[in-house]
Design an enzyme around this catalytic site. Structure first.
Site, PDB file in Angstrom:
ATOM      1  CB  CYS A   1      -0.918  -0.002   1.218  1.00 22.52           C
ATOM      2  SG  CYS A   1      -1.914  -1.502   1.424  1.00 22.52           S
ATOM      3  CB  ALA A   2       3.763   1.999  -2.224  1.00 18.43           C
TER       4      ALA A   2
ATOM      5  N   GLY B   1       4.757   6.859  -1.352  1.00 17.65           N
ATOM      6  CA  GLY B   1       6.042   6.211  -1.156  1.00 17.65           C
ATOM      7  C   GLY B   1       6.957   6.667  -0.051  1.00 17.65           C
ATOM      8  N   GLY B   2       6.433   7.294   1.004  1.00  9.97           N
ATOM      9  CA  GLY B   2       7.297   7.722   2.102  1.00  9.97           C
ATOM     10  C   GLY B   2       8.077   6.575   2.717  1.00  9.97           C
ATOM     11  CE  LYS B   3       4.533   4.134   7.199  1.00  9.43           C
ATOM     12  NZ  LYS B   3       3.688   5.200   6.613  1.00  9.43           N
TER      13      LYS B   3
ATOM     14  CG  ASP C   1      -1.551   2.751  -3.583  1.00 10.45           C
ATOM     15  OD1 ASP C   1      -1.199   2.753  -2.396  1.00 10.45           O
ATOM     16  OD2 ASP C   1      -2.630   3.241  -3.975  1.00 10.45           O
TER      17      ASP C   1
ATOM     18  CG  ASP D   1       1.469   2.348   5.858  1.00  7.49           C
ATOM     19  OD1 ASP D   1       0.929   2.309   6.983  1.00  7.49           O
ATOM     20  OD2 ASP D   1       1.796   3.403   5.297  1.00  7.49           O
TER      21      ASP D   1
ATOM     22  CB  CYS E   1      -1.317   6.303  10.896  1.00  4.36           C
ATOM     23  SG  CYS E   1      -2.495   6.583   9.572  1.00  4.36           S
TER      24      CYS E   1
END
Length: 401
Positions: free
Chosen positions: A231-232, A235-237, A255, A300, A353
């Site tokens: 679940c990019a 793309g932060g992670k 994604d 994520d 989160c």
């Protein structure tokens, strides 16, 4: 503080778009700050922070103003008068503020401090759900989630070190501090637009909350591995994974939204991350082709986002109980489906989160009861009230070899 009519009018117009047109606060703020090139940094700060503050405390101000949730322009001005009065700002002699009952406003504020849903400015369903799942901890978390989020940077270790980045930013008059326990993080001592810096344009950092920076290392990636970020998003992670893998191996960023992956492509180019391949999930075949092939899988998962209310205060008013029920089902489906990509002996991280157990450890417990070939190695709950950062959950699972 002296109020300026053009700045206040810009705030009221922005709130009209957020409250009545259901636009996202961050997008509206970005557009609003471009309205007048003559505005200085102090003007821009007033506009941005006032918009976010009024969105954050929307229910409380509405209750004090007695506007009954009807956000006409006239009523938004009344809500602004409440904000200004509670901030101790003298109201100017404008027609919008004629007859403002300043003493009654202060009295009503004091009266509402005994009712949590008004005091912390949240919808009924959210208050009921949070207390049901977290008990007395809910009060502490809410108090922290109503504070303004700090700006946190993640050093791009493909290009620089944390100390070098700190020095580069100081040269551009942006002061930062290290955060103990977060190896790549810097926190701004004063809010500034870091996206205009040479350091950003040269790919030396990404803006990423400290809690979010814990997720990629939790996956225990090694250079040379095949890693899938399911679940990019933008793309932060994914980019953090690339730096941890030192650009060696393969990261498949997936994604359901192709436009988000297009943004990741731009960011990866700027950051010098060369081991990322983007794949849009258009159907289940994309998942099936990778069955049992990944050393590491990151999920994520989409969630309520209750852990990040301090940076997305308008989501309080966009969420509802039905969405929470739907997203829990989606989380279970994603965990069940995407876990098939993990090879024997491989590892999986499920992260959200959110701070609600029903989205976190209970999802993992349910998954493990149906998938006996996976075991829980460890999990981590990041509490906003104890960390001072976003609320997160992450669980590291391993598939038997």
């Amino acid at each position: 503080m002296r109020l300026h009519r053009n700045l206040v009018s810009a705030v009221v117009h922005a709130l009209d778009l957020i409250y009545n047109e259901n636009e996202y606060a961050d997008k509206v703020v970005q557009r609003t700050l471009k309205l007048d090139k003559r505005w200085g940094s102090r003007d821009r700060k007033f506009v941005a922070e006032t918009i976010y503050d009024m969105v954050r405390w929307k229910r409380l101000y509405n209750e004090i103003a007695g506007t009954k949730g009807h956000y006409t322009r006239e009523n938004i001005w009344k809500n602004f008068a409440v904000w200004a009065t509670l901030k101790g700002i003298d109201l100017p002699d404008w027609k919008h503020f004629e007859g403002t009952p300043t003493r009654r406003i202060k009295g009503k504020f004091d009266e509402l401090q005994g009712i949590r849903k008004f005091r912390e400015s949240i919808p009924d369903w959210m208050d009921e759900t949070g207390f049901e799942e977290l008990g007395d901890k809910w009060d502490k978390e809410l108090k922290e989630l109503n504070k303004q989020a700090r700006v946190i940077l993640r050093t791009n270790t493909l290009k620089t070190t944390k100390k070098e980045l700190k020095a580069a930013l100081e040269a551009e008059r942006i002061d930062t501090e290290f955060i103990p326990g977060y190896p790549d993080a810097l926190v701004l001592t004063e809010r500034k637009n870091v996206f205009l810096t040479k350091a950003f344009k040269n790919g030396l950092f990404e803006v990423q909350d400290a809690s979010s920076q814990l997720v990629a290392p939790f996956l225990d990636v090694q250079p040379g591995q095949k890693v899938v970020d399911t679940c990019a998003g933008a793309g932060g992670k994914t980019l953090h994974l690339a730096s941890l893998m030192k650009n060696k191996g393969q990261i498949i960023a997936m994604d359901i939204h192709g436009h988000k992956l297009a943004e990741l492509k731009k960011r990866a180019k700027r950051d010098g991350a060369h081991n990322i391949e983007n794949r849009t999930i258009e159907n289940s075949k994309v998942i099936k082709r990778l069955k049992g092939k990944a050393d590491r899988v990151l999920i994520d998962a989409p969630c309520s986002g209750i852990g990040v209310l301090k940076r997305n205060p308008d989501s309080k008013w966009k969420l509802d109980k039905e969405f929470l029920d739907r997203i829990r089902k989606t989380q279970a489906e994603i965990l069940n489906q995407y876990s098939s990509m993990v090879k024997k002996g491989g590892k999986l991280v499920y992260a959200t989160c959110s701070i609600l157990p029903s989205e976190n450890e209970k999802q993992v417990e349910s998954f493990l009861s149906a998938h006996k070939d996976f075991t829980l190695i460890k999990d981590k709950k990041v509490s906003p009230s104890t960390s001072g950062f976003d609320g997160f959950y992450m669980a590291l699972l391993q598939k038997e070899s």
